[in-house]
Write an enzyme that holds these catalytic residues in place. Structure first.
Site, PDB file in Angstrom:
ATOM      1  N   TYR A 282      24.531   9.793   3.841  1.00 39.74           N
ATOM      2  CA  TYR A 282      23.144  10.784   3.993  1.00 39.74           C
ATOM      3  C   TYR A 282      23.261  11.850   2.590  1.00 39.74           C
ATOM      4  CZ  TYR A 282      27.834  13.497   4.514  1.00 39.74           C
ATOM      5  OH  TYR A 282      29.196  13.899   4.935  1.00 39.74           O
ATOM      6  N   HIS A 332      27.065   9.298  -0.614  1.00 38.48           N
ATOM      7  CA  HIS A 332      26.132   9.805  -1.367  1.00 38.48           C
ATOM      8  C   HIS A 332      25.966   8.714  -2.480  1.00 38.48           C
ATOM      9  CE1 HIS A 332      26.206  13.767   0.299  1.00 38.48           C
ATOM     10  NE2 HIS A 332      27.626  14.302  -0.362  1.00 38.48           N
TER      11      HIS A 332
END
Ligand code: C5P
Length: 356
Positions: A282, A332
């Site tokens: 995300y 990430h």
């Protein structure tokens, strides 16, 4: 006059109408018409193929927007506006103004897809009833639609300040503070670092596990990753009963509850899908903050993103480390996020200050 024009059109093809018979002239006229139709259709097709999001009708509506705002452009900034009538196709394909970055009671109903995706982010085992929690939430924090005032009279400048060590010694403080909105995130200390990172903060983006106390003038922007995060902000501003999520969290937070804003999970998913195209698990807080700015500001200046000049990804308040805090979170895709940020800068949508 009409004849004269026809003649000159024919002369474009090197023909003289006087020297031709009537059927021959008709034939030529039909051919010329056919040529025009084919050229126009080819143009439309190639335009649409180059960028499928820009069909002819969208183009026409953009043109009319342009004419509508012809006196002052889509915003009042002198240099550029975030959205221009002639937007870059790469940007236009990703940017969607209709997804609201901030949550209100009205837009809080999540689609099944969004809810599932959002719940999956931190795999909450036994979530409370989402709509009941939202109902409680907006009894504590304002339920207001904000920042939808874009138009030819507005020029909102924003600085987004990431936590990269490339800010150390960069002397951006004055520049950062000169913007209307100054958006910081997570730990982001300013005391002692004013010369490099500035002193003002209008918006501080955080989640329960990264929360810090704020002064009365700053808006806390909560990025919720689970229903418990919404319960946490209610608790942290009132009873202080929640002390643990997947890790211990602050039971109370110093923040002006009339200025609290909630990042919209639907927008969160849109950022992940449209802007990151599913890279990483995300988006990072920094990328989410940047996207917030891109959608609520007319001019965006970005600081403190990416590695420093030696390739280190540490924070500006830490000593250089070879590993780097941000790049190795595992959730990430730091490189991809940075590439998208670079693209935005190349397309003059943001101004990126790379630090030292
Ligand atoms: O580490 P933290 O998440 O608090 O940093 C805030 C944001 O700043 C990150 O989400 C990331 O987008 C950005 N950052 C960066 N490079 C670093 C450190 C942080 O781009 N070295």
């Amino acid at each position: 006059m009409l004849l004269g024009r026809r003649r000159s059109l024919c002369s474009l093809f090197g023909l003289s109408s006087d020297s031709m018979s009537l059927p021959r002239r008709r034939q030529i006229r039909t051919l010329a018409l056919l040529f025009c139709v084919i050229t126009f259709t080819t143009f439309l097709f190639s335009y649409t193929l180059r960028d499928p999001s820009l069909d002819f009708f969208k183009y026409a509506s953009r043109l009319s927007d342009n004419l509508f705002f012809s006196s002052g452009g889509p915003c009042a900034c002198r240099r550029r506006c975030m959205t221009e009538a002639e937007d870059d196709p790469w940007f236009a394909e990703r940017f969607n103004r209709s997804v609201r970055p901030l949550m209100t009671r009205e837009n809080s109903v999540l689609s099944d897809d969004t809810f599932k995706w959002w719940q999956w982010l931190q795999s909450e085992r036994q979530p409370a009833n989402f709509s009941e929690v939202v109902d409680q939430l907006f009894r504590v924090v304002p339920d207001e639609v904000q920042y939808v005032d874009a138009g030819p009279k507005r020029c909102r400048s924003c600085s987004v300040v990431g936590n990269s060590g490339n800010l150390k010694g960069a002397h951006y403080g004055g520049l950062i503070d000169s913007c209307d909105l100054v958006i910081r995130m997570n730990q982001a200390p300013t005391a002692g670092y004013e010369e490099d990172v500035g002193a003002r903060t209008t918006h501080h983006v955080m989640y329960p596990e990264s929360a810090v106390d704020l002064d009365n003038g700053t808006s806390l922007v909560l990025v919720p990753f689970k229903t418990l995060d919404l319960q946490w902000i209610i608790s942290a501003l009132t009873t202080g009963t929640i002390t643990h999520t997947y890790t211990p969290v602050a039971s109370r937070i110093k923040a002006n509850k009339d200025k609290v804003l909630i990042y919209n999970p639907t927008f969160f998913k849109y950022v992940y899908e449209s802007w990151l195209e599913g890279h990483g698990r995300y988006p990072s807080t920094g990328f989410l903050s940047l996207m917030l700015a891109v959608h609520i500001c007319d001019e965006v200046t970005v600081f403190g993103f990416g590695a420093d000049q030696y390739g280190n990804w540490h924070h500006y308040w830490e000593e250089n480390t070879l590993s780097g805090a941000f790049r190795h979170t595992g959730v990430h895709d730091a490189d991809h996020e940075y590439n998208v940020t670079l693209q935005l800068a190349e397309k003059h949508k943001i101004q990126l200050f790379r630090g030292r």
